[in-house]
Design a protein around this motif. Structure first.
Motif, PDB file in Angstrom:
ATOM      1  N   UNK A  62       0.520  -0.964   0.169  1.00 44.64           N
ATOM      2  CA  UNK A  62       0.068   0.559  -0.301  1.00 44.64           C
ATOM      3  C   UNK A  62       1.114   1.094  -0.250  1.00 44.64           C
ATOM      4  N   UNK A  63       1.768   0.668   0.141  1.00 46.60           N
ATOM      5  CA  UNK A  63       2.976   2.450  -0.071  1.00 46.60           C
ATOM      6  C   UNK A  63       3.514   2.586   0.864  1.00 46.60           C
ATOM      7  N   UNK A  64       3.018   1.922   2.186  1.00 40.84           N
ATOM      8  CA  UNK A  64       3.779   2.370   3.719  1.00 40.84           C
ATOM      9  C   UNK A  64       5.214   1.775   4.482  1.00 40.84           C
ATOM     10  N   UNK A  83      -2.511  -1.736  13.902  1.00 42.75           N
ATOM     11  CA  UNK A  83      -2.371  -1.783  12.554  1.00 42.75           C
ATOM     12  C   UNK A  83      -3.522  -0.167  12.879  1.00 42.75           C
ATOM     13  N   UNK A  84      -3.949   0.198  13.246  1.00 41.02           N
ATOM     14  CA  UNK A  84      -4.557   1.750  13.493  1.00 41.02           C
ATOM     15  C   UNK A  84      -3.279   2.747  13.330  1.00 41.02           C
ATOM     16  N   UNK A  85      -2.214   2.273  14.390  1.00 40.09           N
ATOM     17  CA  UNK A  85      -0.547   2.901  14.042  1.00 40.09           C
ATOM     18  C   UNK A  85       0.167   2.317  12.678  1.00 40.09           C
ATOM     19  N   UNK A  86       0.076   1.501  11.839  1.00 45.56           N
ATOM     20  CA  UNK A  86       0.878   1.616  10.906  1.00 45.56           C
ATOM     21  C   UNK A  86      -0.383   1.709   9.690  1.00 45.56           C
ATOM     22  N   UNK A  99      -3.486   3.930  10.276  1.00 46.16           N
ATOM     23  CA  UNK A  99      -4.346   4.908  10.271  1.00 46.16           C
ATOM     24  C   UNK A  99      -5.838   3.769   9.978  1.00 46.16           C
ATOM     25  N   UNK A 100      -6.353   4.256  10.476  1.00 43.96           N
ATOM     26  CA  UNK A 100      -7.964   4.005  11.228  1.00 43.96           C
ATOM     27  C   UNK A 100      -8.483   3.779  10.396  1.00 43.96           C
ATOM     28  N   UNK A 101      -9.250   2.214  10.855  1.00 36.89           N
ATOM     29  CA  UNK A 101      -9.982   1.588  10.276  1.00 36.89           C
ATOM     30  C   UNK A 101     -11.546   1.774  10.019  1.00 36.89           C
TER      31      UNK A 101
END
Length: 686
Positions: free
Chosen positions: A60-62, A103-106, A108-110
């Motif tokens: 995802x480009x992260x 997951x949110x730290x990596x 973002x909010x889901x």
């Protein structure tokens, strides 16, 4: 308070049967009691999960490294344990809570829990891969169920009961228990003892009619006994020794690359019900050839991901097995990454040779390839290899004072250098000889192109061509057959071993690389595979006959794949040999599956495992036991490229694998002598 401990499962089950007669309920601890792990440390699963998330993020480009993600996980889990410790007696944690934070730290909010569910599925699949039921305890649990006992599985762990149920179901035990209970759901654990009153109230139990079985002297022994529950504690010395060995090899591997492969194979070993009597060839396949081939496939995957190659074609009859190994290894080792699409391509030297001449003609370099096998002698062998009809070439032969029977190979009696020179001169005739070659081979080329178009070959910019080896002849012919097309992809040949007996015509659009061994990169240990190259082909041989030709079909866009006959004596002998080697292939595929899991957990790269693969090659090919040679010695190797002419040069080698059992057993230093002779040949460039 005396805690009843048993140092073997048999004695525990024996006493348990007696005590269960007075019990209505029997509860079992899950991990290290009903189920054991292949790994010595449960936390070994966490880095693999972190690598999965890192790969998903990269797609995802992260850019987040797996150590960073692992650090986040440990920090969030620690925070939750500290928070629950303020409210409860046990500092417990709950997997969905802190992994949701990761997951949110990596990412973002889901908006939904889809990614968390996928992550959970992956982690539980890893857990299932490393968990093995204890045979005797599982049998006793099922026996208790038939007696009408209430059966509970109780565990102190961060996984909720719904997750544990998936692990218990995979082990085949869920249908035999009444409930699975986890401390992650209530934050009340066996460790403090509070879980037992909770269970008593929830299920309406009686302490004096309750038997608990586990492996922890405190959580499964002292705490239940404080409530009046009868407890049995398993202290399995053999299991402790197994774990200590795995731990030792993993610790060694931190500083010594050699032990990385040894640690990996330790985690591959079968346990409990898996550890049954097997055919000796199955064992050989599992322990020796599975790591070699699976390591090769891991190297292929790493190369493709690094080079952004999105399509892999497995070649020739050996590629049939390699594709199956890929399916066992790559999705496990590179979970979360976008792996190349793979497929099996029906190719062979005999089928591709004619197609390679349709546009480029038959030059001297490729004609010389015909005479590498000593069984080929004259122009008839050239025609057989390149699919040519000999009669139309009679005028061109006569012009150069040659016939179809003129000896062109120095390995045969009657060879004259002047005849070979005349033959080479004939190859230079573009309007006559080469025009006839192109005319005869064009249909084979057209049929090949139709087949490749159907396989989406020309829709790729780069393709990896995976083969066993050795000279790269198949890729040489294939690239020559397609080089005239503007949409021909760049070909990246990835071979198990590249012996390079003849120079390969590498260009930026046509490259060849030996992964485990390459003559162009000196590796004395890996060169041990040259002691018996045919053996690898026989081990990996597909069940279908070899491909003989590509032929145009009657319909306008059709083609046919023409396979070798399977009813002649040679083919039947090959089939019988393949049937004999079936247990070997079964062992390879079973070992590849375990390799994939172990490699995912340990996170070692192909380069880091290479010293161990070299060790396997050296010990099993250059310095094998006589019994090992006799078990898998070459018996039937069909080579249509090789002619049937008798030669002055012996067709059988004088290597280790051709020696008699007497010489193998009683000739001192034979293996050492032959190995160093081989090294000298490598140093001379052969």
């Amino acid at each position: 308070m005396i805690i009843t401990q048993h140092h073997s499962i048999s004695t525990l089950v024996q006493e348990g049967r007696a005590l269960a007669a007075a019990a209505d309920t029997v509860s079992f601890d899950l991990f290290d009691t009903l189920l054991i792990r292949r790994i010595h440390d449960p936390d070994m699963v966490k880095p693999a999960v972190a690598r999965y998330l890192s790969s998903r993020a990269a797609r995802m480009g992260i850019s987040k490294t797996w150590p960073y993600i692992l650090k986040l996980r440990n920090a969030f889990e620690k925070e939750q344990r500290q928070e629950t410790g303020l409210r409860f007696a046990d500092q417990e944690a709950r997997y969905p809570d802190y992994m949701g934070r990761v997951i949110e730290a990596v990412f973002g909010p889901q908006n939904d829990d889809r990614l968390l569910q996928e992550l959970t599925d992956y982690e539980l699949s890893l857990e299932n891969a490393v968990l093995v039921p204890r045979v005797e305890l599982a049998a006793w649990l099922k026996e208790l169920k038939t007696q009408g006992k209430r059966l509970l599985i109780v565990s102190d762990i961060y996984l909720p009961a719904s997750h544990l149920e998936r692990l218990v179901a995979h082990a085949g035990l869920l249908e035999h228990v009444d409930a699975v209970v986890s401390s992650a759901d209530t934050f009340l654990a066996k460790a403090s003892g509070i879980a037992f009153p909770l269970l008593k109230e929830r299920f309406g139990l009686r302490y004096d009619r309750w038997l608990h079985v586990g492996d922890n002297p405190i959580s499964d022994g002292l705490r239940p006994q404080e409530h009046g529950i009868t407890a049995l504690v398993l202290r399995d010395g053999r299991e402790k020794l197994r774990k200590s060995l795995a731990k030792r090899y993993c610790e060694y591997s931190l500083s010594q690359h050699f032990y990385r492969g040894r640690a990996l194979q330790q985690l591959m070993l079968p346990l409990e019900a898996e550890n049954i009597s097997r055919h000796p060839l199955y064992v050989q396949g599992f322990n020796v050839f599975a790591p070699l081939f699976a390591g090769f496939i891991q190297g292929v995957a790493e190369h493709c991901l690094r080079s952004d190659i999105r399509r892999i074609y497995f070649f020739s009859r050996e590629g049939w097995l390699f594709e199956q190994i890929w399916n066992e290894v790559a999705p496990r080792v590179f979970a979360g990454a976008e792996l190349p699409k793979v497929s099996y391509l029906y190719v062979s030297r005999m089928a591709l040779a004619p197609a390679s001449c349709a546009h480029a003609g038959l030059d001297r370099e490729h004609a010389d390839i015909v005479f590498l096998p000593a069984g080929n002698r004259d122009f008839r062998d050239v025609c057989r290899v390149f699919g040519l009809q000999a009669e139309p070439f009679t005028p061109y032969l006569a012009k150069h004072e040659l016939t179809q029977e003129t000896v062109l190979s120095p390995a045969h009696e009657g060879f004259l250098m002047k005849n070979r020179i005349r033959f080479n001169e004939m190859l230079e005739e573009e309007e006559g000889f080469q025009a006839e070659v192109r005319r005869q081979t064009l249909p084979a080329n057209q049929a090949l192109l139709r087949y490749l178009e159907e396989q989406d070959f020309f829709q790729q910019t780069d393709v990896a061509l995976v083969d066993i080896g050795w000279l790269g002849t198949i890729q040489r012919f294939l690239h020559r057959a397609i080089a005239h097309r503007k949409d021909a992809p760049r070909c990246h040949g990835l071979l198990f071993g590249a012996s390079r007996g003849i120079p390969y015509p590498e260009t930026p659009r046509n490259q060849l690389r030996g992964m485990v061994y390459d003559r162009d990169r000196f590796d004395a240990a890996a060169s041990a595979m040259l002691a018996n190259l045919d053996l690898f082909e026989e081990i990996c041989r597909a069940p279908h006959p070899t491909l003989n030709a590509y032929r145009l079909a009657d319909n306008e866009a059709g083609y046919e794949l023409v396979f070798r006959r399977s009813d002649d004596a040679a083919a039947k002998a090959e089939q019988a040999h393949s049937e004999q080697f079936r247990p070997l292939q079964e062992g390879i595929l079973a070992g590849a599956k375990q390799y994939g899991t172990a490699a995912a957990l340990l996170g070692f790269t192909f380069a880091e495992l290479k010293p161990w693969l070299n060790y396997l090659l050296l010990t099993r090919l250059a310095f094998p036991k006589t019994s090992e040679i006799e078990a898998i010695r070459q018996q039937q190797h069909l080579d249509d490229f090789h002619g049937q002419h008798q030669t002055q040069v012996p067709l059988t080698g004088n290597g280790l694998w051709e020696r008699s059992a007497f010489a193998l057993r009683w000739q001192p230093f034979l293996r050492t002598e032959l190995f160093f002779r081989q090294i000298r040949m490598r140093l001379k460039g052969f």
